[in-house]
Design a protein around this motif. Structure first.
Motif, PDB file in Angstrom:
ATOM      1  N   SER A 172       0.857  -1.173   0.000  1.00 45.71           N
ATOM      2  CA  SER A 172       0.000   0.000   0.000  1.00 45.71           C
ATOM      3  C   SER A 172       0.895   1.225   0.000  1.00 45.71           C
ATOM      4  CB  SER A 172      -0.882   0.021   1.242  1.00 45.71           C
ATOM      5  OG  SER A 172      -1.481   1.291   1.384  1.00 45.71           O
ATOM      6  N   SER A 173       0.606   2.184  -0.876  1.00 43.35           N
ATOM      7  CA  SER A 173       1.342   3.443  -0.818  1.00 43.35           C
ATOM      8  C   SER A 173       0.405   4.617  -1.059  1.00 43.35           C
ATOM      9  CB  SER A 173       2.497   3.467  -1.826  1.00 43.35           C
ATOM     10  OG  SER A 173       2.003   3.464  -3.138  1.00 43.35           O
ATOM     11  N   GLY A 174      -0.863   4.386  -0.880  1.00 45.39           N
ATOM     12  CA  GLY A 174      -1.841   5.456  -1.020  1.00 45.39           C
ATOM     13  C   GLY A 174      -2.300   5.900   0.353  1.00 45.39           C
TER      14      GLY A 174
ATOM     15  N   GLY B  88       4.277   6.933  -1.089  1.00 41.70           N
ATOM     16  CA  GLY B  88       4.591   7.418  -2.420  1.00 41.70           C
ATOM     17  C   GLY B  88       3.447   8.258  -2.952  1.00 41.70           C
ATOM     18  N   MET B  89       3.693   8.832  -4.129  1.00 41.60           N
ATOM     19  CA  MET B  89       2.666   9.667  -4.752  1.00 41.60           C
ATOM     20  C   MET B  89       2.977   9.844  -6.231  1.00 41.60           C
ATOM     21  SD  MET B  89       3.914  13.338  -3.245  1.00 41.60           S
ATOM     22  CE  MET B  89       3.303  12.872  -1.680  1.00 41.60           C
ATOM     23  N   SER B  90       1.980  10.161  -7.009  1.00 40.07           N
ATOM     24  CA  SER B  90       2.161  10.359  -8.449  1.00 40.07           C
ATOM     25  C   SER B  90       3.187  11.437  -8.744  1.00 40.07           C
ATOM     26  CB  SER B  90       0.836  10.754  -9.106  1.00 40.07           C
ATOM     27  OG  SER B  90      -0.123   9.757  -8.919  1.00 40.07           O
ATOM     28  N   GLU B  91       3.185  12.507  -7.962  1.00 41.63           N
ATOM     29  CA  GLU B  91       4.089  13.623  -8.184  1.00 41.63           C
ATOM     30  C   GLU B  91       5.553  13.244  -7.976  1.00 41.63           C
ATOM     31  OE1 GLU B  91       1.462  13.499  -6.273  1.00 41.63           O
ATOM     32  OE2 GLU B  91       0.261  15.316  -6.379  1.00 41.63           O
ATOM     33  N   ALA B  92       5.788  12.153  -7.273  1.00 42.94           N
ATOM     34  CA  ALA B  92       7.153  11.732  -6.987  1.00 42.94           C
ATOM     35  C   ALA B  92       7.615  10.612  -7.916  1.00 42.94           C
ATOM     36  CB  ALA B  92       7.278  11.274  -5.542  1.00 42.94           C
ATOM     37  N   GLY B  93       6.691   9.973  -8.576  1.00 38.54           N
ATOM     38  CA  GLY B  93       7.062   8.953  -9.550  1.00 38.54           C
ATOM     39  C   GLY B  93       7.532   7.632  -8.976  1.00 38.54           C
ATOM     40  N   ILE B  94       7.805   7.577  -7.687  1.00 35.25           N
ATOM     41  CA  ILE B  94       8.257   6.329  -7.079  1.00 35.25           C
ATOM     42  C   ILE B  94       7.757   6.232  -5.649  1.00 35.25           C
ATOM     43  CG2 ILE B  94      10.392   6.241  -8.428  1.00 35.25           C
ATOM     44  CD1 ILE B  94      11.854   6.976  -5.779  1.00 35.25           C
ATOM     45  N   ILE B  95       7.948   5.080  -5.075  1.00 34.82           N
ATOM     46  CA  ILE B  95       7.669   4.900  -3.660  1.00 34.82           C
ATOM     47  C   ILE B  95       8.810   5.539  -2.884  1.00 34.82           C
ATOM     48  CG2 ILE B  95       7.493   3.165  -1.834  1.00 34.82           C
ATOM     49  CD1 ILE B  95       6.057   1.383  -3.862  1.00 34.82           C
ATOM     50  N   ALA B  96       8.479   6.282  -1.845  1.00 38.76           N
ATOM     51  CA  ALA B  96       9.479   7.070  -1.124  1.00 38.76           C
ATOM     52  C   ALA B  96       9.898   6.472   0.214  1.00 38.76           C
ATOM     53  CB  ALA B  96       8.942   8.484  -0.908  1.00 38.76           C
ATOM     54  N   SER B  97       9.332   5.322   0.581  1.00 42.43           N
ATOM     55  CA  SER B  97       9.767   4.677   1.820  1.00 42.43           C
ATOM     56  C   SER B  97       9.843   3.183   1.575  1.00 42.43           C
ATOM     57  CB  SER B  97       8.808   4.979   2.976  1.00 42.43           C
ATOM     58  OG  SER B  97       7.581   4.287   2.808  1.00 42.43           O
ATOM     59  N   GLU B  98      10.564   2.508   2.436  1.00 47.90           N
ATOM     60  CA  GLU B  98      10.716   1.070   2.275  1.00 47.90           C
ATOM     61  C   GLU B  98      10.737   0.389   3.632  1.00 47.90           C
ATOM     62  OE1 GLU B  98      14.411   0.341   0.311  1.00 47.90           O
ATOM     63  OE2 GLU B  98      15.496   1.678   1.616  1.00 47.90           O
ATOM     64  N   VAL B  99      10.248  -0.834   3.658  1.00 48.63           N
ATOM     65  CA  VAL B  99      10.272  -1.591   4.902  1.00 48.63           C
ATOM     66  C   VAL B  99      10.887  -2.967   4.727  1.00 48.63           C
ATOM     67  CG1 VAL B  99       8.352  -0.390   5.970  1.00 48.63           C
ATOM     68  CG2 VAL B  99       7.909  -2.395   4.585  1.00 48.63           C
TER      69      VAL B  99
ATOM     70  N   GLY C 137       2.071   0.876  12.659  1.00 47.06           N
ATOM     71  CA  GLY C 137       1.717   2.231  12.269  1.00 47.06           C
ATOM     72  C   GLY C 137       2.744   2.961  11.435  1.00 47.06           C
ATOM     73  N   SER C 138       3.917   2.363  11.196  1.00 44.92           N
ATOM     74  CA  SER C 138       4.972   3.040  10.448  1.00 44.92           C
ATOM     75  C   SER C 138       4.901   2.698   8.960  1.00 44.92           C
ATOM     76  CB  SER C 138       6.348   2.618  10.985  1.00 44.92           C
ATOM     77  OG  SER C 138       7.378   3.126  10.169  1.00 44.92           O
ATOM     78  N   ILE C 139       5.314   3.663   8.122  1.00 50.76           N
ATOM     79  CA  ILE C 139       5.439   3.412   6.684  1.00 50.76           C
ATOM     80  C   ILE C 139       6.872   3.027   6.338  1.00 50.76           C
ATOM     81  CG2 ILE C 139       3.507   4.869   5.996  1.00 50.76           C
ATOM     82  CD1 ILE C 139       5.660   7.038   5.273  1.00 50.76           C
ATOM     83  N   GLY C 140       7.680   2.763   7.348  1.00 51.37           N
ATOM     84  CA  GLY C 140       9.066   2.365   7.133  1.00 51.37           C
ATOM     85  C   GLY C 140      10.005   3.550   7.210  1.00 51.37           C
ATOM     86  N   LYS C 141      11.177   3.369   6.634  1.00 43.05           N
ATOM     87  CA  LYS C 141      12.191   4.422   6.617  1.00 43.05           C
ATOM     88  C   LYS C 141      12.268   5.012   5.213  1.00 43.05           C
ATOM     89  CE  LYS C 141      15.156   2.492  10.201  1.00 43.05           C
ATOM     90  NZ  LYS C 141      16.513   2.019  10.521  1.00 43.05           N
ATOM     91  N   PRO C 142      12.666   6.282   5.102  1.00 41.63           N
ATOM     92  CA  PRO C 142      12.834   6.871   3.772  1.00 41.63           C
ATOM     93  C   PRO C 142      13.844   6.075   2.951  1.00 41.63           C
ATOM     94  CG  PRO C 142      12.941   8.565   5.446  1.00 41.63           C
ATOM     95  CD  PRO C 142      12.963   7.242   6.168  1.00 41.63           C
ATOM     96  N   ILE C 143      13.601   5.993   1.657  1.00 33.79           N
ATOM     97  CA  ILE C 143      14.541   5.323   0.762  1.00 33.79           C
ATOM     98  C   ILE C 143      15.868   6.064   0.803  1.00 33.79           C
ATOM     99  CG2 ILE C 143      15.068   4.945  -1.683  1.00 33.79           C
ATOM    100  CD1 ILE C 143      12.126   4.260  -2.068  1.00 33.79           C
ATOM    101  N   SER C 144      16.932   5.317   0.858  1.00 34.79           N
ATOM    102  CA  SER C 144      18.269   5.894   0.840  1.00 34.79           C
ATOM    103  C   SER C 144      18.830   5.683  -0.564  1.00 34.79           C
ATOM    104  CB  SER C 144      19.146   5.192   1.879  1.00 34.79           C
ATOM    105  OG  SER C 144      20.455   5.678   1.805  1.00 34.79           O
ATOM    106  N   ALA C 145      18.912   6.757  -1.319  1.00 36.64           N
ATOM    107  CA  ALA C 145      19.399   6.661  -2.703  1.00 36.64           C
ATOM    108  C   ALA C 145      20.101   7.966  -3.073  1.00 36.64           C
ATOM    109  CB  ALA C 145      18.228   6.423  -3.655  1.00 36.64           C
ATOM    110  N   PRO C 146      21.040   7.894  -4.017  1.00 34.72           N
ATOM    111  CA  PRO C 146      21.711   9.124  -4.465  1.00 34.72           C
ATOM    112  C   PRO C 146      20.694  10.110  -5.045  1.00 34.72           C
ATOM    113  CG  PRO C 146      22.781   7.167  -5.373  1.00 34.72           C
ATOM    114  CD  PRO C 146      21.512   6.711  -4.712  1.00 34.72           C
ATOM    115  N   ASP C 147      20.939  11.382  -4.841  1.00 40.79           N
ATOM    116  CA  ASP C 147      20.088  12.447  -5.395  1.00 40.79           C
ATOM    117  C   ASP C 147      18.631  12.349  -4.959  1.00 40.79           C
ATOM    118  OD1 ASP C 147      22.313  13.450  -6.820  1.00 40.79           O
ATOM    119  OD2 ASP C 147      21.955  11.976  -8.401  1.00 40.79           O
ATOM    120  N   TYR C 148      18.406  11.852  -3.766  1.00 37.81           N
ATOM    121  CA  TYR C 148      17.054  11.725  -3.248  1.00 37.81           C
ATOM    122  C   TYR C 148      17.014  12.318  -1.851  1.00 37.81           C
ATOM    123  CZ  TYR C 148      12.804   9.830  -1.368  1.00 37.81           C
ATOM    124  OH  TYR C 148      11.568   9.724  -0.773  1.00 37.81           O
TER     125      TYR C 148
END
Length: 127
Positions: free
Chosen positions: A29-31, A55-66, A74-85
């Motif tokens: 789920s990312s909505g 995540g969201m359409s404006e971002a083009g990708i999922i922004a957290s990962e678990v 209750g958590s959506i995980g941690k923010p994705i760790s990636a270059p230029d993000y």
């Protein structure tokens, strides 16, 4: 569970068979925020882990990962760790940036959130 209307129809169907999920590894789920009780019921009835992401359409990708991290209620995980993000919370509002985001610089999502001491993110609602 509080309200029967929130249960996915497939789980209430008279011919529901858990075995149809035997080849499914995860449900994502990312909505909109999904109540924890509904996720627990899904997992109990299907045997498929329910993974919250952000995540969201404006971002083009999922922004957290678990995946690979212990899940927290209750958590959506941690923010994705990636270059230029980038992912931050300013005045309780989640902001993201990167090449995949609809605008340059920090994009204010309108979503409210908080970090816990270990870097997990929790959604608090909309601005």
């Amino acid at each position: 569970m509080g309200s029967q209307r929130n249960i996915p129809l497939i789980l209430k169907h008279k011919t529901f068979d858990r075995s149809i999920f035997s080849c499914v590894k995860y449900a994502y789920s990312s909505g909109e925020f999904i109540p924890y009780e509904l996720k627990e019921e899904w997992e109990d009835k299907t045997g498929v882990p329910f993974i919250d992401t952000y995540g969201m359409s404006e971002a083009g990708i999922i922004a957290s990962e678990v995946l690979g991290e212990p899940r927290r209620k209750g958590s959506i995980g941690k923010p994705i760790s990636a270059p230029d993000y980038g992912f931050r919370i300013v005045d309780n509002e989640i902001q993201i940036k990167g090449e995949h985001v609809i605008q340059e610089g920090w994009y204010p999502t309108g979503d409210l959130g908080k970090f816990d001491d270990d870097g997990y993110v929790y959604l608090l609602g909309r601005k």
